[in-house]
Design a protein around this motif. Structure first.
Motif, PDB file in Angstrom:
ATOM      1  N   LYS A  64       3.935 -56.790 136.417  1.00 17.47           N
ATOM      2  CA  LYS A  64       3.546 -58.052 135.775  1.00 17.47           C
ATOM      3  C   LYS A  64       2.641 -58.909 136.663  1.00 17.47           C
ATOM      4  CE  LYS A  64       7.665 -58.753 132.879  1.00 17.47           C
ATOM      5  NZ  LYS A  64       8.807 -59.675 132.617  1.00 17.47           N
ATOM      6  N   GLU A  65       3.065 -59.147 137.894  1.00 17.90           N
ATOM      7  CA  GLU A  65       2.308 -60.031 138.792  1.00 17.90           C
ATOM      8  C   GLU A  65       0.915 -59.479 139.060  1.00 17.90           C
ATOM      9  OE1 GLU A  65       2.462 -61.918 143.356  1.00 17.90           O
ATOM     10  OE2 GLU A  65       3.780 -60.244 142.801  1.00 17.90           O
ATOM     11  N   LEU A  66       0.821 -58.196 139.361  1.00 18.03           N
ATOM     12  CA  LEU A  66      -0.470 -57.597 139.691  1.00 18.03           C
ATOM     13  C   LEU A  66      -1.397 -57.559 138.476  1.00 18.03           C
ATOM     14  CD1 LEU A  66      -2.041 -56.230 142.014  1.00 18.03           C
ATOM     15  CD2 LEU A  66      -1.204 -54.034 141.151  1.00 18.03           C
ATOM     16  N   LEU A  67      -0.865 -57.208 137.318  1.00 21.81           N
ATOM     17  CA  LEU A  67      -1.679 -57.195 136.097  1.00 21.81           C
ATOM     18  C   LEU A  67      -2.220 -58.584 135.795  1.00 21.81           C
ATOM     19  CD1 LEU A  67       0.638 -54.971 133.858  1.00 21.81           C
ATOM     20  CD2 LEU A  67      -1.569 -54.289 134.824  1.00 21.81           C
ATOM     21  N   TRP A  68      -1.368 -59.590 135.929  1.00 25.92           N
ATOM     22  CA  TRP A  68      -1.767 -60.990 135.691  1.00 25.92           C
ATOM     23  C   TRP A  68      -2.859 -61.400 136.671  1.00 25.92           C
ATOM     24  CZ3 TRP A  68      -0.348 -65.271 139.011  1.00 25.92           C
ATOM     25  CH2 TRP A  68      -0.664 -66.537 138.484  1.00 25.92           C
ATOM     26  N   GLU A  69      -2.710 -61.012 137.935  1.00 27.87           N
ATOM     27  CA  GLU A  69      -3.704 -61.360 138.942  1.00 27.87           C
ATOM     28  C   GLU A  69      -5.051 -60.708 138.635  1.00 27.87           C
ATOM     29  OE1 GLU A  69      -4.476 -60.473 143.645  1.00 27.87           O
ATOM     30  OE2 GLU A  69      -2.480 -61.178 143.066  1.00 27.87           O
ATOM     31  N   PHE A  70      -5.033 -59.426 138.305  1.00 27.53           N
ATOM     32  CA  PHE A  70      -6.286 -58.746 137.952  1.00 27.53           C
ATOM     33  C   PHE A  70      -6.950 -59.432 136.751  1.00 27.53           C
ATOM     34  CE2 PHE A  70      -4.734 -54.381 139.717  1.00 27.53           C
ATOM     35  CZ  PHE A  70      -5.187 -54.730 140.976  1.00 27.53           C
ATOM     36  N   TYR A  71      -6.145 -59.781 135.765  1.00 30.48           N
ATOM     37  CA  TYR A  71      -6.652 -60.438 134.554  1.00 30.48           C
ATOM     38  C   TYR A  71      -7.277 -61.787 134.902  1.00 30.48           C
ATOM     39  CZ  TYR A  71      -6.530 -62.019 129.642  1.00 30.48           C
ATOM     40  OH  TYR A  71      -6.855 -62.473 128.383  1.00 30.48           O
ATOM     41  N   GLN A  72      -6.630 -62.548 135.802  1.00 34.13           N
ATOM     42  CA  GLN A  72      -7.179 -63.836 136.240  1.00 34.13           C
ATOM     43  C   GLN A  72      -8.529 -63.663 136.927  1.00 34.13           C
ATOM     44  OE1 GLN A  72      -5.566 -66.821 135.468  1.00 34.13           O
ATOM     45  NE2 GLN A  72      -4.281 -65.376 134.361  1.00 34.13           N
ATOM     46  N   ASN A  73      -8.714 -62.516 137.556  1.00 31.73           N
ATOM     47  CA  ASN A  73      -9.964 -62.246 138.270  1.00 31.73           C
ATOM     48  C   ASN A  73     -11.004 -61.544 137.412  1.00 31.73           C
ATOM     49  OD1 ASN A  73      -9.416 -63.423 140.824  1.00 31.73           O
ATOM     50  ND2 ASN A  73      -8.097 -61.706 141.370  1.00 31.73           N
ATOM     51  N   GLY A  74     -10.769 -61.499 136.107  1.00 33.46           N
ATOM     52  CA  GLY A  74     -11.783 -61.010 135.189  1.00 33.46           C
ATOM     53  C   GLY A  74     -11.806 -59.511 134.958  1.00 33.46           C
ATOM     54  N   TYR A  75     -10.746 -58.821 135.345  1.00 35.38           N
ATOM     55  CA  TYR A  75     -10.677 -57.373 135.120  1.00 35.38           C
ATOM     56  C   TYR A  75      -9.869 -57.059 133.859  1.00 35.38           C
ATOM     57  CZ  TYR A  75     -12.321 -56.525 139.910  1.00 35.38           C
ATOM     58  OH  TYR A  75     -13.069 -56.481 141.060  1.00 35.38           O
ATOM     59  N   ALA A  76     -10.370 -56.144 133.057  1.00 34.06           N
ATOM     60  CA  ALA A  76      -9.534 -55.559 132.017  1.00 34.06           C
ATOM     61  C   ALA A  76      -8.526 -54.650 132.701  1.00 34.06           C
ATOM     62  CB  ALA A  76     -10.388 -54.767 131.038  1.00 34.06           C
ATOM     63  N   VAL A  77      -7.318 -54.573 132.169  1.00 35.55           N
ATOM     64  CA  VAL A  77      -6.271 -53.740 132.784  1.00 35.55           C
ATOM     65  C   VAL A  77      -5.682 -52.805 131.747  1.00 35.55           C
ATOM     66  CG1 VAL A  77      -5.673 -55.295 134.674  1.00 35.55           C
ATOM     67  CG2 VAL A  77      -4.598 -55.628 132.442  1.00 35.55           C
TER      68      VAL A  77
END
Length: 313
Positions: A64-77
Motif C-alpha cells: 500500500k505505502e509504496l504503491l501510493w508513493e509511486f502514484y504520488q510521483n506520477g507513475y502508473a502502478v
C-alpha cells in the motif's frame, strides 16, 4: 520526488487507505490453472508505468505505502499476487504451504497478467520492479518472453537461497530426494504454517513501524497469510537457480543488494551481474532483506536510486 516516511505513516494512513480502496482498481484474472488477484492505478499525466513482481509471502495489500508513493510521483502502478500468494490461487489443501510445481509457472502467469491487464490499460513506457522471489520471476520472464519493458530494478533478488546452517549441497539433495519420493507437498525441514515472529528477532527489516504494520495487516486479513515452503517448492527453486547461468536479459538492470540479507545469497547477485552487459549492482550495507520496507535512511536511498534509474531509461 516525494518520499513517504516513518514519522508520517500513521498520519497518512487514511490517505493511503483511501488511495488503495478507491484509486487502485482490484480484480481477479482467470487463467487455466486458477485466478490471479491484481491491482492497478493510473494517475493523470502518468509518465511511466511500474509493473511490480512481489516476493514470497507478499501480496499487493502489503505494498500500500509504496504503491501510493509511486502514484504520488506520477507513475502508473500495476501489481499482481503470484500464484500461491495473497489472494491468488493456491495449490494445496493447507493454504499455508508455499508450493509450486515448476518455478517457471510463476513467470507464465506473470506473462498472462502483462498481456491481459497491463497491455489493456497502458501503452506507454513501462519498467519492471521485482523483489526477492519476485525478482527471480521477473528475470525468468524477461529471459523467456518477448516484452516491451525498457529496464528492470531488482531488489534483493533470489538468484540463490541462503541456507543458513545447512550446507547448500545437502539442502539441494534433500529437496530433490524428498520430491522423488513423493514428498513434494510436505513442508521442508523446519518449515511451518504462518508464524509472526517478534520484531526483535525478525530478519526482514530494521523499521519497526513498517514491520508492525505488515504483521497487523496479516493478522487482520488471514487469507493473506502464507507459511514456509514445501520440498517441492525448494526443489523447483534450486532447479531454476541452476538454469540462471545460461540466461541473459537484453535490457538495463539495476540490482539492489541488501548488505545484511539472511534470506537470499548475495554472492549469486554479483555472479549474475558480471555476466550481463547492462547490469549495475549496488549494495546497501546496513539493509536487511526488505529494502522497500526498511527504515527511512535506507529506504529513501534505495528509492532515490530507483527513480534515477527509471528516469534515465
Amino acid at each position: 520526488m516525494f518520499y513517504s516516511d516513518e514519522a508520517h505513516l500513521t498520519i497518512n494512513a487514511k490517505q493511503i487507505n483511501a488511495f488503495f480502496n478507491q484509486q487502485l482498481k482490484q480484480d481477479f484474472l482467470s487463467t487455466e490453472h486458477g485466478t490471479l488477484y491484481y491491482g492497478f492505478a493510473i494517475p493523470e499525466q502518468a509518465k511511466k508505468a511500474i509493473v511490480i513482481s512481489s516476493g514470497r509471502i507478499e501480496s499487493l495489500f502489503k505494498y500500500k505505502e509504496l504503491l501510493w508513493e509511486f502514484y504520488q510521483n506520477g507513475y502508473a502502478v500495476f501489481i499482481v499476487d503470484h500464484q500461491g500468494q495473497g489472494r491468488s490461487y493456491r495449490h494445496l489443501k493447507n493454504a499455508h504451504k508455499g508450493h509450486v510445481t515448476r518455478f517457471t509457472d510463476y513467470a507464465d502467469d506473470f506473462a498472462i497478467f502483462n498481456e491481459q491487464v497491463v497491455n489493456a490499460h497502458w501503452q506507454g513506457q513501462r519498467v519492471l520492479l521485482g523483489h526477492s522471489m519476485g525478482s527471480a520471476i521477473a528475470y525468468d520472464y524477461l529471459s523467456r518472453y518477448t516484452h516491451s519493458f525498457s529496464g528492470a530494478f531488482l531488489s534483493a533478488p533470489m538468484f540463490d537461497i541462503y541456507t543458513k546452517g545447512t550446507p547448500k549441497p545437502i539442502a539441494k539433495l534433500a529437496a530433490k530426494i524428498a520430491s522423488q519420493l513423493g514428498l513434494s507437498h510436505r513442508y521442508a525441514f523446519g518449515q511451518t504454517d504462518y508464524l509472526p515472529v517478534d520484531f526483535s528477532v525478525n530478519e526482514l527489516t530494521s523499521s519497526e513501524i513498517r514491520y508492525q504494520q505488515f504483521r497487523a495487516l496479516y493478522l487482520a486479513e488471514p487469507d493473506l497469510q502464507l507459511g514456509g515452503v514445501t520440498y517441492g517448492w525448494l526443489n523447483a527453486s534450486f532447479e531454476f537457480i541452476a538454469s540462471l547461468v545460461d540466461r541473459k536479459v537484453d535490457i538495463p538492470l539495476f540490482i539492489a543488494s541488501a548488505g545484511r540479507d539472511t534470506v537470499v545469497d548475495n554472492a549469486a547477485q554479483h555472479a549474475l551481474a558480471h555476466k550481463q552487459t547492462q547490469a549495475k549492482l549496488k549494495s546497501y550495507p546496513d539493509a536487511r532483506h526488505e529494502l522497500f520496507f526498511e527504515r527511512d535512511e535506507i529506504r529513501q536511498a534505495v528509492l532515490s536510486d530507483l527513480y534515477q534509474f527509471f528516469e534515465a531509461l
